[in-house]
Scaffold this motif. Sequence first.
Motif, PDB file in Angstrom:
ATOM      1  N   SER A  58       4.864   4.770   3.684  1.00 42.05           N
ATOM      2  CA  SER A  58       3.973   5.363   3.081  1.00 42.05           C
ATOM      3  C   SER A  58       2.766   5.737   4.123  1.00 42.05           C
ATOM      4  O   SER A  58       2.078   6.664   3.842  1.00 42.05           O
ATOM      5  N   LEU A  59       2.742   5.124   5.388  1.00 35.65           N
ATOM      6  CA  LEU A  59       1.693   5.463   6.437  1.00 35.65           C
ATOM      7  C   LEU A  59       1.718   7.021   6.494  1.00 35.65           C
ATOM      8  O   LEU A  59       0.666   7.349   6.740  1.00 35.65           O
ATOM      9  N   HIS A  60       2.736   7.592   6.643  1.00 38.60           N
ATOM     10  CA  HIS A  60       3.139   9.170   7.026  1.00 38.60           C
ATOM     11  C   HIS A  60       2.220  10.002   6.158  1.00 38.60           C
ATOM     12  O   HIS A  60       2.028  11.003   6.185  1.00 38.60           O
ATOM     13  N   ILE A 115       0.698  -1.160   0.025  1.00 36.68           N
ATOM     14  CA  ILE A 115      -0.038   0.064   0.181  1.00 36.68           C
ATOM     15  C   ILE A 115       1.041   1.358   0.078  1.00 36.68           C
ATOM     16  O   ILE A 115       1.686   1.431   0.685  1.00 36.68           O
ATOM     17  N   GLY A 116       0.586   2.095  -0.789  1.00 33.06           N
ATOM     18  CA  GLY A 116       1.529   3.381  -1.242  1.00 33.06           C
ATOM     19  C   GLY A 116       2.783   2.808  -1.630  1.00 33.06           C
ATOM     20  O   GLY A 116       3.899   3.374  -1.145  1.00 33.06           O
ATOM     21  N   ILE A 145       5.186  -2.808   8.509  1.00 32.48           N
ATOM     22  CA  ILE A 145       5.378  -1.450   8.097  1.00 32.48           C
ATOM     23  C   ILE A 145       6.779  -1.009   8.652  1.00 32.48           C
ATOM     24  O   ILE A 145       7.447  -1.635   9.561  1.00 32.48           O
ATOM     25  N   TYR A 146       7.280  -0.036   7.597  1.00 33.80           N
ATOM     26  CA  TYR A 146       8.719   0.482   7.729  1.00 33.80           C
ATOM     27  C   TYR A 146       8.486   2.078   7.652  1.00 33.80           C
ATOM     28  O   TYR A 146       7.896   2.499   6.811  1.00 33.80           O
ATOM     29  N   ASP A 147       8.895   2.857   8.797  1.00 35.35           N
ATOM     30  CA  ASP A 147       8.739   4.187   8.846  1.00 35.35           C
ATOM     31  C   ASP A 147       9.853   4.877   9.602  1.00 35.35           C
ATOM     32  O   ASP A 147      10.741   4.188  10.239  1.00 35.35           O
ATOM     33  N   PHE A 148       9.960   6.189   9.826  1.00 37.99           N
ATOM     34  CA  PHE A 148      10.629   6.856  10.592  1.00 37.99           C
ATOM     35  C   PHE A 148       9.969   7.214  12.011  1.00 37.99           C
ATOM     36  O   PHE A 148       8.899   7.633  12.086  1.00 37.99           O
ATOM     37  N   ASP A 149      11.068   7.060  13.002  1.00 33.36           N
ATOM     38  CA  ASP A 149      10.586   7.480  14.324  1.00 33.36           C
ATOM     39  C   ASP A 149      10.579   8.839  14.708  1.00 33.36           C
ATOM     40  O   ASP A 149      11.664   9.370  14.618  1.00 33.36           O
ATOM     41  N   LYS A 150       9.236   9.459  14.602  1.00 32.60           N
ATOM     42  CA  LYS A 150       9.072  11.059  15.104  1.00 32.60           C
ATOM     43  C   LYS A 150       9.895  11.489  16.415  1.00 32.60           C
ATOM     44  O   LYS A 150      10.222  12.544  16.717  1.00 32.60           O
ATOM     45  N   GLY A 151      10.291  10.537  17.324  1.00 33.94           N
ATOM     46  CA  GLY A 151      10.790  10.735  18.544  1.00 33.94           C
ATOM     47  C   GLY A 151      12.130  11.049  18.517  1.00 33.94           C
ATOM     48  O   GLY A 151      12.960  11.147  19.457  1.00 33.94           O
TER      49      GLY A 151
END
Length: 189
Positions: free
Chosen positions: A105-107, A43-44, A131-137
């Motif tokens: 893609s989630l973001h 997805i995305g 899911i693979y994404d970037f940690d906002k923290g």
Amino acid sequence: MMPFNNLGFVFKHFGSIIYSKPILDDLCLFLHGFTDKESVLDIGAGTGVMSEFAYRCNDKLRYVAVDPAEGMLKYAPPYLETYIGEAEALPFEDDSFDAVFMGESLHHFHDIDAAFLEVVRVLKNGGRLFIYDFDKGTFLGKSIYMMEKLFGEPANFYEPSVLKEILEGYGFTVKINKHKWRYTVSASL
């Protein structure tokens, strides 16, 4: 908003550089045990970078991609079935997929709740989500968040613990692997 429809060439040739070895190892581990009778929805998907890496781990699966930008999908590899669509209204029947990918893609999703409801709808009983994404923290994660906001993107970035709670609310059992300013999620229904 970023003009993704016009950025396919760039993402095709440079998008893979942010997939580090630990991320790819997590993806291969996630795919362990899948057979040639199973299907995966990316997805995305953009140009299909995550599916390309997954294909290297397991080339026996049916790979399907959905993205709203036709200009991205035209760069997808030939084994990847492509569909134009958004995460919030997936153009697939209920219980269609054994697994779902979301690689960076989630973001970009406009309505996270609608997107996760769609994921649950198209996943088969016992289906899995990666899911693979970037940690906002983290500093780099916050920097990417600020840049995305500047470009007018939804910038739905999460700290891993927050995303874990959200996914558990949809019935997933969740495992998080942190990799400095990035993370992967391996979840199952």
